[in-house]
Design an enzyme around this catalytic site. Structure first.
Site, short mmCIF file in Angstrom:
data_model
loop_
_atom_site.label_atom_id
_atom_site.label_comp_id
_atom_site.label_asym_id
_atom_site.label_seq_id
_atom_site.Cartn_x
_atom_site.Cartn_y
_atom_site.Cartn_z
N GLY A 46 0.83 -1.20 0.00
CA GLY A 46 0.00 0.00 0.00
C GLY A 46 0.86 1.25 0.00
O GLY A 46 2.02 1.22 0.43
N GLN A 51 3.09 9.87 1.27
CA GLN A 51 4.38 9.17 1.14
C GLN A 51 5.15 9.58 -0.12
O GLN A 51 6.35 9.31 -0.20
CB GLN A 51 4.18 7.65 1.15
CG GLN A 51 3.71 7.11 2.48
CD GLN A 51 3.58 5.62 2.43
OE1 GLN A 51 2.54 5.09 2.05
NE2 GLN A 51 4.65 4.91 2.77
N CYS A 90 6.50 -0.65 6.21
CA CYS A 90 6.07 0.56 5.51
C CYS A 90 7.19 1.01 4.58
O CYS A 90 8.37 0.98 4.98
CB CYS A 90 5.76 1.65 6.53
SG CYS A 90 5.22 3.20 5.79
N LEU A 91 6.82 1.42 3.39
CA LEU A 91 7.84 1.87 2.43
C LEU A 91 8.56 3.13 2.92
O LEU A 91 9.64 3.45 2.42
CB LEU A 91 7.19 2.14 1.06
CG LEU A 91 6.63 0.90 0.35
CD1 LEU A 91 5.88 1.31 -0.91
CD2 LEU A 91 7.74 -0.09 0.01
N HIS A 132 -3.75 0.97 7.90
CA HIS A 132 -2.38 1.53 7.87
C HIS A 132 -2.32 2.73 6.93
O HIS A 132 -1.77 3.78 7.28
CB HIS A 132 -1.43 0.40 7.43
CG HIS A 132 0.00 0.81 7.22
ND1 HIS A 132 1.05 0.20 7.89
CD2 HIS A 132 0.57 1.72 6.39
CE1 HIS A 132 2.19 0.75 7.50
NE2 HIS A 132 1.93 1.67 6.59
N GLU A 133 -2.93 2.57 5.75
CA GLU A 133 -2.86 3.66 4.75
C GLU A 133 -3.70 4.86 5.19
O GLU A 133 -3.28 6.01 5.01
CB GLU A 133 -3.31 3.16 3.38
CG GLU A 133 -2.50 2.01 2.80
CD GLU A 133 -0.99 2.21 2.89
OE1 GLU A 133 -0.52 3.36 2.77
OE2 GLU A 133 -0.27 1.22 3.10
N HIS A 136 -1.88 6.97 7.56
CA HIS A 136 -0.94 7.89 6.91
C HIS A 136 -1.60 9.24 6.59
O HIS A 136 -0.96 10.29 6.66
CB HIS A 136 -0.41 7.31 5.60
CG HIS A 136 0.77 6.41 5.74
ND1 HIS A 136 1.96 6.81 6.31
CD2 HIS A 136 0.98 5.14 5.34
CE1 HIS A 136 2.84 5.81 6.26
NE2 HIS A 136 2.27 4.78 5.69
NI NI Z 1 3.05 2.91 5.35
#
Ligand code: NI
Length: 152
Positions: A46, A51, A90-91, A132-133, A136
């Site tokens: 995701g 991000q 997480c990226l 999670h997204e 963000h």
């Molecule tokens: Ni993330």
């Protein structure tokens, strides 16, 4: 489509509360295409718009080895049931996997890139991913919520 730079933890854009999308135009479509391109290249599950440095309420996700791609604009969790604890990464947080408790079942209301309402129902991994997204978009990173091993 173009790949964008993924911002890393410590960058203030990841701590902003993102703004709702108001214009469902070509620029939004381009942004979502870039997010999908960036997510697939990074081999993540995701990706939220902040991000890539864009504080707007959008996320994309991919499941089933890339055969399912989800895009959600202005997502809202309308129902959350059960509990599930599972490791997340997480990226934007390199080399870190920590357990997080999330709802096991969620229903998310959102819009597609054209402004049509969509309903996303998810269980287990995709449910955690949506939560999670969406976190963000409120400036929350999973490590804020992770269950850290207790020190003796
Ligand atoms: Ni993330």
């Amino acid at each position: 489509m173009a790949r964008r730079n993924i911002y890393q933890v410590g960058d203030p854009v990841l701590r902003q509360v993102s703004k709702p999308v108001t214009e469902f135009d070509d620029k939004l479509s381009q942004l979502i295409d870039d997010m999908i391109d960036t997510l697939i290249y990074a081999d993540g599950a995701g990706l939220a718009a902040p991000q890539i440095g864009v504080p707007k309420r959008i996320f994309v996700a991919t499941f089933d080895g890339g055969s399912t791609i989800i895009e959600a604009v202005n997502p809202v969790i309308v129902s959350a049931k059960g509990k599930r604890v599972a490791p997340e990464g997480c990226l934007s947080v390199p080399n870190t996997h920590e357990k997080v408790e999330r709802p096991r079942h969620v229903v998310v209301h959102a819009f597609d890139r054209h402004g049509n309402p969509i309903v996303l129902k998810a269980d287990n991994f995709p449910a955690s991913c949506y939560c999670h997204e969406i976190d963000h978009l409120d400036g929350i990173i999973f490590t804020d919520k992770s269950i850290k091993p207790k020190k003796k």
